[in-house]
Design an enzyme around this catalytic site. Structure first.
Site, short mmCIF file in Angstrom:
data_model
loop_
_atom_site.label_atom_id
_atom_site.label_comp_id
_atom_site.label_asym_id
_atom_site.label_seq_id
_atom_site.Cartn_x
_atom_site.Cartn_y
_atom_site.Cartn_z
N LYS A 95 0.85 -1.20 0.00
CA LYS A 95 0.00 0.00 0.00
C LYS A 95 0.88 1.25 0.00
O LYS A 95 0.65 2.17 -0.78
CB LYS A 95 -0.92 0.01 1.22
CG LYS A 95 -2.12 -0.91 1.07
CD LYS A 95 -2.90 -1.07 2.35
CE LYS A 95 -3.97 -2.14 2.13
NZ LYS A 95 -4.56 -2.65 3.37
N ASP A 125 -11.42 2.81 3.61
CA ASP A 125 -11.77 1.38 3.49
C ASP A 125 -13.28 1.21 3.28
O ASP A 125 -13.74 0.13 2.91
CB ASP A 125 -11.37 0.63 4.78
CG ASP A 125 -10.23 -0.35 4.54
OD1 ASP A 125 -9.97 -0.69 3.36
OD2 ASP A 125 -9.63 -0.80 5.53
N GLN A 147 -5.36 -1.44 9.45
CA GLN A 147 -5.21 -2.78 8.89
C GLN A 147 -5.89 -3.81 9.81
O GLN A 147 -5.60 -3.87 11.00
CB GLN A 147 -3.72 -3.10 8.73
CG GLN A 147 -3.43 -4.41 8.04
CD GLN A 147 -3.84 -4.41 6.56
OE1 GLN A 147 -3.59 -3.47 5.82
NE2 GLN A 147 -4.48 -5.49 6.14
#
Ligand code: NAD
Length: 295
Positions: free
Chosen positions: A55, A122, A99
């Site tokens: 990422k 997200d 995460q």
């Protein structure tokens, strides 16, 4: 024998990243602003480490700023929430990603819902899920957006198709189903308690397989000519002893019947980070009072 068109996620993700890089450059030109993505990693799970590294690399490659925050796996929930509060207030940060999975002593929902919805790249915040479900502008979960972009590569207008989504998770199955409804598909969501799954799948013009079950969807479940999007990722050891990846679909069998299919690897997987960068760009445009870029 492969008959189906292979929908390349690797190539499509490149196109998305190029479009995002163009949007980043335009924003710098217009407002002298650089989008910033903050990634928070708790603990040292090896798979999460790999995702976070990829990422960060791709964020920088499209011209954005990448900020990494690494916390020990014993960190308290309060300390994590305090970091999120700081990132919420930081004007150089337009997207925040925590995460997952988090250690068991931390409440995932509490942490995700502490992120400002407009920085929730997200798309997991309850407000973004609700806005998606009610047809309002939202930040939408990355893998589901990637699935729909890939399906539209095979057929630009999905309107009227019978779509079957296998899986009802909050991060894949439910948002994919919502997006396909927006595309005017007739959507069925199948799950672990569904009866006669093969017969349900046989009706589908479009199948999204997100059950997390290795090669579960067989070739004779596929309607001839259907579009098949395989979200599953499973590591296997091949006959030659090397490791490889397979999906939720028995690829060779399904590719002999389908009209178009995504491979594993090189299908949905690469789209997830590309769509994360896309969301970060959207968040930055919106934070600067600009209309969404066409990407
Ligand atoms: P999950 O375990 O949270 O959900 C799986 C869903 O599938 C559940 O709703 C369950 O009801 C359903 N299911 C399980 N077994 C079933 C069966 N036998 N028949 C029908 N339905 C069944 O998983 P998830 O997080 O939604 O992920 C699904 C898969 O997608 C996993 O393989 C995961 O690794 C993969 N994934 C890939 C990406 C990517 O970037 N490509 C991103 C997220 C998830």
């Amino acid at each position: 024998m492969t008959k189906a068109e292979i929908i390349s996620g690797t190539e499509t993700a490149k196109e998305v990243r190029a479009a995002v890089a163009g949007g980043v450059a335009a924003l710098k030109e217009a407002k002298n602003v650089t989008p910033g993505l903050a990634v928070v990693l708790v603990g040292a799970d090896p798979a999460s480490e790999v995702y976070v590294k990829n990422k960060a690399r791709q964020t920088v490659e499209v011209g954005m700023n990448s900020y990494e925050h690494r916390l020990d796996e014993t960190v308290s929930e309060v300390t994590l929430l305090t970091l999120i509060d700081q990132l919420n207030r930081d004007e150089t940060v337009h997207g925040i990603l925590v995460q997952l999975p988090l250690p068991a002593h931390i409440d995932d929902h509490k942490v995700i819902n502490a992120i400002l919805p407009e920085k929730d790249v997200d798309g997991f915040h309850a407000i973004n899920a609700g806005r998606l479900a009610t047809g309002q502008s939202a930040l939408v979960a990355c893998t589901p957006v990637g699935c729909v972009i890939l399906a539209k590569k095979a057929k630009s207008d999905l309107s009227g198709l019978d779509a079957v989504v296998i899986g009802r998770s909050n991060i894949v199955g439910k948002p994919v189903a919502q997006l396909l409804l927006q595309e005017n598909c007739t959507v069925t969501i199948a799950h672990s308690r569904s009866k006669n799954l093969p017969d349900i799948v046989r009706r589908a013009d479009l199948v999204v397989a997100a059950a997390g079950q290795k090669e579960m969807v067989k070739g004779d479940w596929i309607k001839p000519g259907a579009i098949v999007i395989d979200v599953g990722i499973h590591r296997i050891t091949k006959e030659n002893g090397k490791s490889g990846l397979v999906g939720d679909v028995a690829f060779d069998e399904a590719a002999a019947i389908a009209g178009a299919i995504t491979p594993v690897p090189g299908g949905v997987g690469p789209m997830t980070i590309a769509c994360l960068l896309r969301n970060t760009l959207l968040a930055c445009y919106r934070a600067n009072g600009l209309a969404d870029p066409v990407i």
